[in-house]
Motif scaffolding. Structure first.
Motif, PDB file in Angstrom:
ATOM      1  N   LYS A 295       0.825  -1.181   0.077  1.00 33.95           N
ATOM      2  CA  LYS A 295      -0.187  -0.003  -0.022  1.00 33.95           C
ATOM      3  C   LYS A 295       0.931   1.323   0.183  1.00 33.95           C
ATOM      4  N   LYS A 296       1.932   1.191   0.661  1.00 34.40           N
ATOM      5  CA  LYS A 296       2.715   2.378   0.917  1.00 34.40           C
ATOM      6  C   LYS A 296       3.564   2.818  -0.326  1.00 34.40           C
ATOM      7  N   LEU A 297       3.858   1.539  -0.946  1.00 39.97           N
ATOM      8  CA  LEU A 297       4.595   1.713  -2.228  1.00 39.97           C
ATOM      9  C   LEU A 297       3.728   2.227  -3.167  1.00 39.97           C
ATOM     10  N   ARG A 298       2.600   1.783  -3.370  1.00 38.59           N
ATOM     11  CA  ARG A 298       1.475   2.271  -4.221  1.00 38.59           C
ATOM     12  C   ARG A 298       1.346   3.748  -4.021  1.00 38.59           C
ATOM     13  N   GLU A 299       1.354   4.165  -2.972  1.00 43.30           N
ATOM     14  CA  GLU A 299       0.688   5.494  -2.509  1.00 43.30           C
ATOM     15  C   GLU A 299       1.762   6.459  -2.817  1.00 43.30           C
ATOM     16  N   ILE A 300       3.035   6.059  -2.785  1.00 43.01           N
ATOM     17  CA  ILE A 300       4.357   6.974  -3.097  1.00 43.01           C
ATOM     18  C   ILE A 300       4.516   6.902  -4.596  1.00 43.01           C
ATOM     19  N   ASP A 301       4.362   5.693  -5.231  1.00 42.82           N
ATOM     20  CA  ASP A 301       4.826   5.534  -6.816  1.00 42.82           C
ATOM     21  C   ASP A 301       3.555   4.993  -7.545  1.00 42.82           C
ATOM     22  N   PRO A 302       2.410   5.647  -7.660  1.00 40.99           N
ATOM     23  CA  PRO A 302       1.268   4.978  -8.094  1.00 40.99           C
ATOM     24  C   PRO A 302       1.540   3.993  -9.696  1.00 40.99           C
ATOM     25  N   GLU A 303       2.670   4.476 -10.234  1.00 43.86           N
ATOM     26  CA  GLU A 303       3.143   3.681 -11.595  1.00 43.86           C
ATOM     27  C   GLU A 303       3.870   2.298 -10.995  1.00 43.86           C
ATOM     28  N   ILE A 304       4.335   2.069  -9.814  1.00 44.86           N
ATOM     29  CA  ILE A 304       5.010   0.935  -9.705  1.00 44.86           C
ATOM     30  C   ILE A 304       4.638  -0.518 -10.014  1.00 44.86           C
ATOM     31  N   ALA A 305       5.376  -1.233 -10.591  1.00 47.04           N
ATOM     32  CA  ALA A 305       5.089  -2.373 -10.826  1.00 47.04           C
ATOM     33  C   ALA A 305       5.660  -3.275  -9.996  1.00 47.04           C
ATOM     34  N   ILE A 306       5.037  -4.460  -9.295  1.00 46.53           N
ATOM     35  CA  ILE A 306       5.362  -5.220  -8.293  1.00 46.53           C
ATOM     36  C   ILE A 306       5.475  -7.128  -8.757  1.00 46.53           C
ATOM     37  N   SER A 307       6.770  -7.380  -8.594  1.00 47.18           N
ATOM     38  CA  SER A 307       6.617  -9.060  -8.819  1.00 47.18           C
ATOM     39  C   SER A 307       7.239  -9.628  -7.605  1.00 47.18           C
ATOM     40  N   THR A 308       6.862 -10.865  -7.690  1.00 45.52           N
ATOM     41  CA  THR A 308       7.274 -11.461  -6.326  1.00 45.52           C
ATOM     42  C   THR A 308       7.607 -13.079  -6.365  1.00 45.52           C
ATOM     43  N   ASP A 309       8.050 -13.796  -5.440  1.00 49.03           N
ATOM     44  CA  ASP A 309       8.367 -15.079  -5.505  1.00 49.03           C
ATOM     45  C   ASP A 309       7.472 -15.799  -4.390  1.00 49.03           C
ATOM     46  N   ILE A 310       6.916 -17.094  -5.115  1.00 47.98           N
ATOM     47  CA  ILE A 310       6.025 -17.771  -4.109  1.00 47.98           C
ATOM     48  C   ILE A 310       6.636 -19.127  -3.941  1.00 47.98           C
TER      49      ILE A 310
END
Ligand code: SF4
Length: 444
Positions: A295-310
């Motif tokens: 949430k914090k990342l998207r508030e600061i940078d609405p364009e941000i793309a997020i990937s992950t490992d599961i």
């Protein structure tokens, strides 16, 4: 040994290994060796191994075994070297000595820089070379690198890991965290920029816990380092890999707003959507804490793309806990995810955990997860259609010389018609179509 000194490296695993292979190439080329295009053309073959998954172990031993015939035929005119994380495990070295006694050189992750000397010793002394330094070895600066790309580069900022996630072998193979000095990193990046590099990817097992020490003794954390690099003229893009959620500070999140060169992209491995499983994994954050970071990342940078490992099928993972992972993926809406079936790594705490999950159950969960992830990736990619994006061009595709590809700041792969003058340049591409793993576009 014959005068023909051609080498070929096969690299398994992560970007740290890829970068180690670039350093091995750089050192050997500096010593007069030549990089062969294919393994069959080389008379020195090097395997840079990875121990993070069972699959990589199996592939390595399978490929190594295929070389026996050639080694027996060519003897001292054909040299086989093995290195990387697997070599930091005694049981692997024992297996190589017993089942693959014709391997000539074995060296560990802390002594990559020794390879030219080990080869010299092998040819002079005519006996096998083994060099595995214990952990905690000093960082060796200034090694030459033969980069895979002219315009982008990996830069190690730290080595090792202190986290001891219960499924992971890395802290045992790469040792404790050691950070490079910020001055050394800045100097390296400035030199890379002089050499045509536009984008750097800062590497470490957990870059968020980087703690460098300035020449004057002051501490420099990871966010400080990003701000320093952001000021380097000529550098266009900064990425980093990999990030542990427990160490993702507000200061670092703030850098996404303040530092124009920091790409709108973060790889933030979650591993599981269940707080109980995360505790068993020793990840030191909860589902709630992770969602709060997103949430914090998207508030600061609405364009941000997020990937992950599961990881799917960690010991004891119940159906309900797996469904928590599915629901977390739907809530976060990842741009992409690397999904893995849990496999036992010898020497890790989870090796002895009860309730190892049945393979059929693991595969069933894995397939369900991949379907959710892919649907979301495709939906997220659709949002790009019609937009014009800045793409750093990597070069022509392997299958069609007129199709070029590159990456957006958000790390999306874009394919488009281009020409070789574009390689290494940042061009504007209008996105016309998309699929699950890439975008299609036209240069504008
Ligand atoms: S943070 Fe965990 S998963 Fe990553 S390298 Fe360290 S122990 Fe392994």
């Amino acid at each position: 040994m014959s005068d023909n000194k051609k080498f070929f490296i096969t690299t398994f695993g992560c970007q740290m290994n890829e970068h180690d292979s670039e350093i091995i190439s750089g050192m050997l080329i500096e010593k007069g060796y030549e990089l062969a295009k294919e393994r069959k053309d080389a008379n020195i073959v090097i395997f840079n191994t990875c121990s993070i998954r069972e699959n990589a172990d199996k592939r390595f031993f399978g490929t190594l075994g295929q070389l026996k015939k050639r080694k027996m035929a060519e003897r001292e005119n054909f040299t086989v070297c093995v290195c990387g994380c697997m070599m930091q495990q005694q049981h692997i070295i024992d297996t190589i000595k017993e089942k693959y006694p014709w391997v000539d050189v074995i060296f560990g992750t802390h002594n990559v820089h020794e390879l030219p000397i080990l080869l010299d010793n092998l040819y002079k002394e005519k006996h096998k070379q083994l060099s595995i330094w214990p952990e905690g070895a000093e960082i060796v600066e200034g090694l030459p690198t033969e980069r895979l790309f002219k315009h982008k580069a990996f830069v190690n900022i730290m080595f090792g890991c202190n986290n001891f996630c219960t499924y992971c072998i890395v802290p045992y193979t790469r040792g404790r965290e050691r950070s490079r000095k910020p001055e050394d990193i800045v100097r390296e990046v400035k030199n890379l920029v002089k050499d045509g590099v536009k984008e750097v990817t800062l590497l470490g097992q957990n870059v968020n816990s980087y703690k460098g020490e300035h020449d004057n003794g002051e501490l420099c954390d990871f966010a400080d380092l990003i701000y320093l690099l952001n000021d380097i003229d000529g550098l266009e893009r900064i990425r980093f890999m990999t990030s542990h959620p427990k160490d993702l500070s507000d200061k670092l999140i703030g850098a996404f707003k303040d530092c124009a060169k920091l790409c709108h992209y973060v790889h933030l491995p979650v591993q599981s959507g269940s707080s109980k499983v995360l505790k068993e994994m020793n990840r030191k954050y909860t589902r709630e804490k992770y969602l709060d970071l997103v949430k914090k990342l998207r508030e600061i940078d609405p364009e941000i793309a997020i990937s992950t490992d599961i990881i799917v099928g960690f010991p004891g993972e119940t159906e309900e806990e797996f469904e928590e992972t599915l629901s977390l993926c739907k809530e976060v809406r990842y741009d992409s995810a690397f999904t893995f079936l849990y496999s036992i790594r010898k020497g890790t705490p989870a090796e002895n955990f009860k309730d190892q999950i049945n393979e059929d159950v693991k595969h069933n969960r894995f397939n369900r997860l991949v379907e959710v992830i892919n649907d979301i990736s495709q939906e997220k990619n659709k949002e790009y259609v019609g937009k014009t994006l800045k793409v750093l061009v990597e070069g022509p595709s392997k299958t069609n010389s007129k199709t070029f590809s590159g990456r957006t700041e958000t790390f999306k792969l874009v394919n488009f018609k281009g020409d070789s003058s574009m390689t290494g340049e940042i061009v504007n591409v209008k996105i016309t179509d998309c699929n699950t793993f890439s975008l299609e576009g036209q240069v504008v």
